[in-house]
Design an enzyme around this catalytic site. Structure first.
Site, PDB file in Angstrom:
ATOM      1  N   GLU A  91     132.040  47.035 128.254  1.00 28.08           N
ATOM      2  CA  GLU A  91     131.111  46.001 127.783  1.00 28.08           C
ATOM      3  C   GLU A  91     131.766  44.623 127.729  1.00 28.08           C
ATOM      4  O   GLU A  91     131.131  43.613 128.030  1.00 28.08           O
ATOM      5  CB  GLU A  91     130.545  46.374 126.411  1.00 28.08           C
ATOM      6  CG  GLU A  91     129.616  47.583 126.420  1.00 28.08           C
ATOM      7  CD  GLU A  91     128.378  47.382 127.286  1.00 28.08           C
ATOM      8  OE1 GLU A  91     128.086  46.250 127.673  1.00 28.08           O
ATOM      9  OE2 GLU A  91     127.704  48.388 127.577  1.00 28.08           O
ATOM     10  N   TYR A 173     125.504  41.614 120.851  1.00 27.19           N
ATOM     11  CA  TYR A 173     125.215  42.468 121.996  1.00 27.19           C
ATOM     12  C   TYR A 173     126.207  43.629 122.086  1.00 27.19           C
ATOM     13  O   TYR A 173     125.815  44.800 122.189  1.00 27.19           O
ATOM     14  CB  TYR A 173     125.250  41.676 123.315  1.00 27.19           C
ATOM     15  CG  TYR A 173     125.327  42.633 124.469  1.00 27.19           C
ATOM     16  CD1 TYR A 173     124.195  43.296 124.909  1.00 27.19           C
ATOM     17  CD2 TYR A 173     126.563  42.973 125.030  1.00 27.19           C
ATOM     18  CE1 TYR A 173     124.272  44.251 125.904  1.00 27.19           C
ATOM     19  CE2 TYR A 173     126.652  43.930 126.016  1.00 27.19           C
ATOM     20  CZ  TYR A 173     125.518  44.563 126.451  1.00 27.19           C
ATOM     21  OH  TYR A 173     125.598  45.518 127.411  1.00 27.19           O
ATOM     22  N   ASP A 191     120.700  41.315 126.306  1.00 28.64           N
ATOM     23  CA  ASP A 191     121.548  40.547 127.223  1.00 28.64           C
ATOM     24  C   ASP A 191     120.604  39.820 128.199  1.00 28.64           C
ATOM     25  O   ASP A 191     119.393  39.788 127.980  1.00 28.64           O
ATOM     26  CB  ASP A 191     122.509  41.480 127.971  1.00 28.64           C
ATOM     27  CG  ASP A 191     121.779  42.319 129.008  1.00 28.64           C
ATOM     28  OD1 ASP A 191     120.570  42.567 128.826  1.00 28.64           O
ATOM     29  OD2 ASP A 191     122.401  42.704 130.016  1.00 28.64           O
ATOM     30  N   CYS A 245     114.014  44.705 138.295  1.00 31.90           N
ATOM     31  CA  CYS A 245     113.428  43.503 137.688  1.00 31.90           C
ATOM     32  C   CYS A 245     114.434  42.350 137.774  1.00 31.90           C
ATOM     33  O   CYS A 245     114.852  41.771 136.777  1.00 31.90           O
ATOM     34  CB  CYS A 245     113.043  43.787 136.232  1.00 31.90           C
ATOM     35  SG  CYS A 245     111.927  42.568 135.503  1.00 31.90           S
ATOM     36  N   CYS A 252     108.391  45.137 142.026  1.00 32.32           N
ATOM     37  CA  CYS A 252     107.399  45.622 141.059  1.00 32.32           C
ATOM     38  C   CYS A 252     106.736  46.923 141.506  1.00 32.32           C
ATOM     39  O   CYS A 252     106.302  47.729 140.684  1.00 32.32           O
ATOM     40  CB  CYS A 252     106.355  44.547 140.796  1.00 32.32           C
ATOM     41  SG  CYS A 252     107.059  43.025 140.124  1.00 32.32           S
ATOM     42  N   CYS A 255     108.580  49.735 140.036  1.00 35.50           N
ATOM     43  CA  CYS A 255     108.921  49.623 138.616  1.00 35.50           C
ATOM     44  C   CYS A 255     108.188  50.669 137.779  1.00 35.50           C
ATOM     45  O   CYS A 255     106.967  50.787 137.854  1.00 35.50           O
ATOM     46  CB  CYS A 255     108.577  48.225 138.108  1.00 35.50           C
ATOM     47  SG  CYS A 255     108.925  48.002 136.352  1.00 35.50           S
ATOM     48  N   CYS A 261     103.224  45.570 132.322  1.00 34.66           N
ATOM     49  CA  CYS A 261     103.822  44.239 132.510  1.00 34.66           C
ATOM     50  C   CYS A 261     102.765  43.139 132.572  1.00 34.66           C
ATOM     51  O   CYS A 261     101.970  43.067 133.503  1.00 34.66           O
ATOM     52  CB  CYS A 261     104.663  44.241 133.794  1.00 34.66           C
ATOM     53  SG  CYS A 261     105.541  42.686 134.067  1.00 34.66           S
TER      54      CYS A 261
END
Length: 449
Positions: A91, A173, A191, A245, A252, A255, A261
């Site tokens: 991370e 985060y 994030d 995305c 899309c 997705c 959405c």
DNA sequence: AAATCGGGGCC
DNA sequence: GGCCCAGATTT
């Protein structure tokens, strides 16, 4: 149905009560036209049925499509602390850095320091060597500090967001990521990916850099996170943002949450609308232009004093940068900052003063100078700085050269090419050095070109 | 709230 | 050349 002219915001609830905070700072808003309301971000939320659908679809998609990444291979089986350490390292490396860039760094790091106890024994020089090229070197320093902190406090890894937040370099985060992924705490993460995904799901047009916007994205992410699989869910949202995305060309049609959405829905009613309109663009701050003269000083240690083109017998002067600021604590070749219009004569005079005052190198006496050549110019781009470097190679004879021992404020040393090959240099410095090596090469064997 | 702090891959 | 990336800290 009255709201059918605002399909993008059908999930939002128009709040009737006045907010108690912020009201006094806001300009009085005109009453929205009938049937058209720009929703306040504070009022946006996910419906319960939408939350359930998003969780199920996203987790199902993630289980099939998640990338095989090295930090995902470490199971929490025998020692959850090892898992936590791996997540932590990954991370920190992933902050502002793409997954593909991190993978090799992560593998090398974990091989050298498999546990937090190994890392705690490392030196900052070793850490910089492993980190060189990744950027934001403060992250590496904090990681080392954090490892020492954890080991000193008994070696037990902090398990909650609140405990993790006390470790240097771990912000909201990273604390959320470690707690949810390694310890299954049901907390969200936010994030750049999550901001983008949620901004599109809810057609959020507020400035994504604004603190209030971020706060509300956290709130919305908290509504979504799956309490049974928080780590997987958080990774699923980020994976979606990283692979489908995406900022410029979202896919899309593939997705798993396209049915939820708002941004995609909006494009079907408004021909001028684009999914990529969200999150809204923010004006960038302009780059600063800096100029510097970088002088690679090579000292010929050979007795003969001839131009020795082999590597043996040569030492190079390197200087440690200040412990704060840009590239803090990293080694570099002696450099002086310039004005934009400084010509060669001015540049060399500035360099000579610096070499004399800081290192006792008197290069004005031509008897010491074997050669002095302009190697070239190189523009190194940082996020906020455009640095133009004028690079030269200055070869000096060792005899008669009264070099200072480093005792002043400036820390420096002389190293050979072998040391330079592996030590932790920033990318710009490494680039300048490579240019010098190439220059030496071409000069020593012009035929080989 | 704004500035600082790296580097690279993609368009 | 611009964009932006599994952000945190300082001022």
């Amino acid at each position: 149905m009255k709201k059918n002219t605002t399909p993008a915001t059908t999930d939002t609830i128009t709040k009737s009560k006045k907010r108690t905070r912020n009201t006094c700072h806001m300009k009085p808003k005109p009453e929205p036209e009938a049937g058209f309301a720009i929703s306040d971000i504070e009022d946006i939320q996910f419906r319960e049925d939408s939350v359930a659908e998003i969780r199920a679809s996203l987790l199902k998609w993630y289980d099939v499509n998640k990338r095989d990444l090295p930090w995902r291979r470490i199971s929490e089986g025998e020692a959850s602390d090892r898992k936590a350490y791996a997540v932590w390292v990954s991370e920190i490396m992933l902050q502002q850095t793409r997954v593909q860039t991190v993978i090799d760094y992560f593998n090398r790091w974990m091989e050298k320091w498999p546990t937090v106890h190994h890392l705690a024994q490392a030196s900052i020089e070793e850490v910089n060597e492993m980190w060189a090229g990744l950027g934001y070197y403060r992250r590496a320093r904090f990681l080392l500090e954090g490892a020492k902190m954890v080991v000193e406090e008994g070696g037990k890894f902090p398990r909650s967001v609140s405990d993790l937040r006390r470790v240097k370099g771990i912000g909201e985060y990273t604390a959320g990521a470690i707690a949810s992924i390694a310890f299954k705490e049901a907390v969200p993460v936010v994030d750049g990916n999550v901001i983008r995904v949620i901004a599109r799901l809810k057609t959020i047009s507020a400035n994504p850099k604004d603190k209030t916007t971020i706060k509300n994205i956290w709130r919305l992410a908290g509504q979504l996170v799956d309490s049974h699989r928080p780590g997987d869910f958080n990774q699923a949202v980020m994976e979606l943002g990283a692979t489908l995305c995406t900022p410029l060309s979202p896919d899309c049609s593939s997705c798993p949450v396209s049915s939820q959405c708002s941004a995609l829905l909006k494009t079907k009613h408004d021909p001028s609308a684009l999914v990529t309109d969200y999150p809204t663009k923010v004006a960038k701050v302009k780059q600063r232009h800096d100029y510097s003269a970088v002088t690679v000083v090579e000292i010929l240690e050979s007795e003969k004093g001839t131009v020795d083109t082999s590597d043996s017998g040569s030492k190079f002067l390197i200087v440690k940068r200040p412990e704060e600021g840009l590239l803090a604590g990293l080694w570099e070749f002696p450099s002086v900052s310039l004005n934009e219009k400084d010509d060669l004569v001015t540049r060399r005079r500035t360099v000579d003063d610096f070499l004399k005052n800081s290192f006792g190198l008197n290069v004005n006496r031509s008897s010491n100078i074997v050669s002095r050549d302009e190697v070239g110019e190189y523009v190194h781009i940082f996020t906020h700085i455009r640095l133009k470097m004028y690079i030269e190679l200055l070869v000096l004879r060792s005899q008669d050269l009264h070099r200072k021992k480093d005792k002043g404020s400036m820390l420096f040393k002389y190293v050979d090419t072998k040391t330079l090959a592996t030590m932790g240099l920033s990318t710009g410095v490494r680039k300048a050095y490579n240019m010098v090596l190439k220059f030496r090469q071409s000069r020593s064997s012009p035929i080989s070109r």
